[in-house]
Design a protein around this motif. Structure first.
Motif, short mmCIF file in Angstrom:
data_model
loop_
_atom_site.label_atom_id
_atom_site.label_comp_id
_atom_site.label_asym_id
_atom_site.label_seq_id
_atom_site.Cartn_x
_atom_site.Cartn_y
_atom_site.Cartn_z
N PHE A 1 0.83 -1.13 -0.10
CA PHE A 1 -0.13 -0.05 0.03
C PHE A 1 0.83 1.10 -0.29
O PHE A 1 1.89 1.25 0.85
N PHE A 2 0.53 2.33 -0.86
CA PHE A 2 1.18 3.29 -0.91
C PHE A 2 0.49 4.61 -0.33
O PHE A 2 -0.65 4.99 -0.87
N PHE A 3 0.75 5.25 0.64
CA PHE A 3 0.00 6.53 1.14
C PHE A 3 0.26 7.63 0.31
O PHE A 3 1.28 7.82 -0.18
N GLN A 4 -0.72 8.26 0.25
CA GLN A 4 -0.50 9.95 -0.29
C GLN A 4 -1.38 10.82 0.57
O GLN A 4 -2.71 10.92 0.64
N ALA A 5 -0.59 11.61 1.32
CA ALA A 5 -1.34 12.67 2.09
C ALA A 5 -2.57 13.47 1.44
O ALA A 5 -3.53 13.84 2.01
#
Length: 593
Positions: free
Chosen positions: A258-262
């Motif tokens: 999973f790749f977070f993106q604020a």
């Protein structure tokens, strides 16, 4: 066509339609991919597959003949739109470049009636494909990450496995020999080596002692990769995931990531990462679906976290589950329930030797304190591996300069000067290189302006951001931009355009015109992002558009550069501005003076 036996086929109808429509549009020539390539000639096939994207891009327009969409309805039918959304054209691999490359794409029903073009149907096409609307508008595809462009092909099908990769040649602007029979993985490896996910940019990590310890020792359950902004953590994890996927799944293991993106509310919270990991695990091991509750997930974030964390823990306790790797990028960009997520990672790491976590983040003390609880953990600091990172950045620079040289037709002298300047000023930072190359790739920057433009970029991210802020200050709308950036830096959530007009004093000509507001946000550069909650095409009255902090504003705030000079003074009074604006918004319009 040659012997006259195919006149009753769909393909023949498409060719006849194309010729007739080209004649109606006043075009002298038309080209149909299905019959204008001699596939028995390997040389011609190689050339065609590598040139197709550029042929489409150079075409005056592209016709899409949808044989499974009819405009002839019986009775009070729903119209052609449902069939359009379900058309097989949107699920075929090779049609991806047909959609993106041409400047004009027109869609027609099987009766030859025009349904619209990719501009008028932009929202529908975005909803069907999930591809960002900017990709249809001529924005350089290099502006989109490798991972994002790879996602565009995921749900599409091709007759041959390799074609799922070969259809991406133009999307990544590469020229690669076609080798049918090599398999999708080998074709993908060759594409990645030339198309942006450079092996030289991440391969070093597999020889790193901390990484090897995490991979090889059963009791080492957690690896934390940490580094300052722009050091390539996301690119590094993309490469690791790509390599691990081939090795782990081949051995019967599991891999979820999973790749977070604020700046994206859909993927900046703890429940979102649980949904992503659960989905990928269930996709690889369908029997794990038995752990999902029969009822639907609650929409409330608190209850969703409770339910989803329980499901994930039960899945990972499954007695038949083999070694499972869970990868999470950018923990620092988890803006909701981050402490609970860190606590869950620590909890699972402490009780299950079959689960290995790989996480990345900036050098944040609160994250370090939480992860320090895990006894058997490893840390990989990018600052302590500066030599390896610098080598990786050098490979990235070579790739970007080569791409620019092809696009802008640099001669060898200019290519060398661009390469040398980037190498001397990057300071081991991928993001700095990416930002500078993005500016140089702008069509408005002419070749003869390249060196002057390049030398105007100061070394390092801090100086680069300061220069970008200076450009905003010198603009004609500097005061409005100041107020907008100051407000955006203190609000607890994204604000809508309508809310912005309440909080920032501006003329009616701007506040009553959504397009003018959009341009005003654009003047703030990469510091702000404008996103439509309904994912619409263009700002308009009646729609809710939210202003999010862009990645650069987040970096700027963390580095406290935003608090310098005029922004610091603005921010000190922004709380009062917000309060007054909110009170004014609550007052009846007749009582406002």
């Amino acid at each position: 066509m040659m012997d006259g036996t195919g006149k009753n086929t769909v393909s023949y109808a498409k060719i006849r339609f194309c010729g007739d429509q080209a004649w109606r549009d006043g075009l002298k020539f038309f080209w149909v991919d299905t019959c204008c390539i001699d596939k028995s000639d390997s040389a011609e096939l190689q050339h065609a597959l590598n040139s197709m994207f550029h042929w489409y891009r150079s075409a005056v327009k592209c016709y899409v003949y949808l044989a499974d969409v009819s405009t002839h309805q019986h009775g009070d039918g729903p119209g052609w739109q449902p069939a359009f959304r379900e058309s097989r054209w949107f699920s075929r691999g090779w049609t991806l470049q047909e959609l993106i490359a041409p400047p004009i794409v027109e869609f027609f029903s099987k009766e030859g009636e025009r349904l619209g073009d990719k501009e008028s149907l932009e929202q529908e096409i975005h909803d069907i494909t999930g591809i960002p609307r900017k990709a249809f508008q001529g924005v350089p595809l290099s502006d989109f990450s490798v991972a994002e462009r790879m996602r565009w092909i995921e749900k599409r099908d091709t007759k041959y496995r390799e074609d799922k990769v070969y259809s991406l040649f133009g999307i990544f602007d590469v020229h690669i020999p076609v080798l049918y029979g090599e398999g999708r993985q080998k074709a993908l490896k060759r594409l990645q080596d030339k198309g942006g996910l450079l092996a030289d940019a991440y391969r070093w990590v597999f020889d790193n002692p901390d990484f090897k310890r995490w991979r090889q020792l059963r009791e080492s359950c957690l690896l934390w990769i940490k580094g300052d902004p722009g050091k390539g953590k996301t690119m590094l994890l993309c490469g690791i995931v790509d390599e691990l996927e081939r090795r782990i799944i081949a051995d019967g293991g599991n891999l979820a990531y999973f790749f977070f993106q604020a700046t994206d509310s859909r993927i900046n919270n703890a429940p979102a990462v649980l949904r992503g990991l659960i989905y990928l695990l269930a996709h690889q091991q369908p029997r794990l679906l038995s752990y999902l509750p029969e009822n639907t997930y609650p929409s409330d974030d608190t209850m969703a976290w409770i339910v989803l964390s329980k499901v994930l823990c039960e899945m990972l306790k499954d007695p038949n589950l083999k070694v499972t790797y869970l990868v999470i990028d950018a923990l620092d960009e988890c803006v909701t329930d981050q402490p609970q997520l860190l606590k869950l990672i620590v909890q699972i790491s402490s009780v299950s030797a079959r689960v290995k976590w790989l996480v990345s983040s900036r050098n944040w003390v609160q994250i370090e304190e939480q992860l320090a609880i895990v006894a058997q953990q490893s840390r990989l600091s990018l600052e302590l591996n500066a030599e390896s990172v610098t080598t990786a950045v050098s490979a990235y620079i070579r790739h970007k300069v080569l791409h620019l040289s092809r696009r802008k037709q640099y001669d060898s002298t200019m290519q060398t000067e661009v390469h040398d300047y980037l190498s001397s000023n990057a300071n081991g930072t991928f993001l700095w290189v990416a930002l500078v190359c993005q500016v140089l790739a702008d069509p408005r920057v002419q070749k003869w302006q390249t060196l002057k433009k390049l030398r105007a970029f100061p070394p390092g991210l801090d100086s680069l951001y300061a220069r970008m802020m200076e450009q905003i200050i010198q603009s004609d709308d500097a005061d409005l931009c100041r107020q907008i950036l100051a407000i955006s830096s203190i609000v607890r959530r994204p604000i809508s355009l309508q809310e912005l007009t309440t909080l920032v004093e501006m003329s009616d000509d701007i506040s009553d015109d959504p397009q003018s507001l959009e341009k005003l946000i654009g003047l703030c550069g990469s510091f702000l992002t404008l996103r439509d909650q309904a994912q619409g095409a263009k700002p308009e009255k009646g729609r809710r558009w939210d202003i999010h902090e862009g990645p650069l504003l987040s970096l700027y705030c963390n580095g406290e550069l935003l608090l310098s000079g005029w922004v610091k003074r603005r921010r000190q009074c922004s709380g009062k501005m917000v309060l007054i604006g909110c009170l004014l918004a609550l007052m009846p319009s007749t009582s406002r003076g």
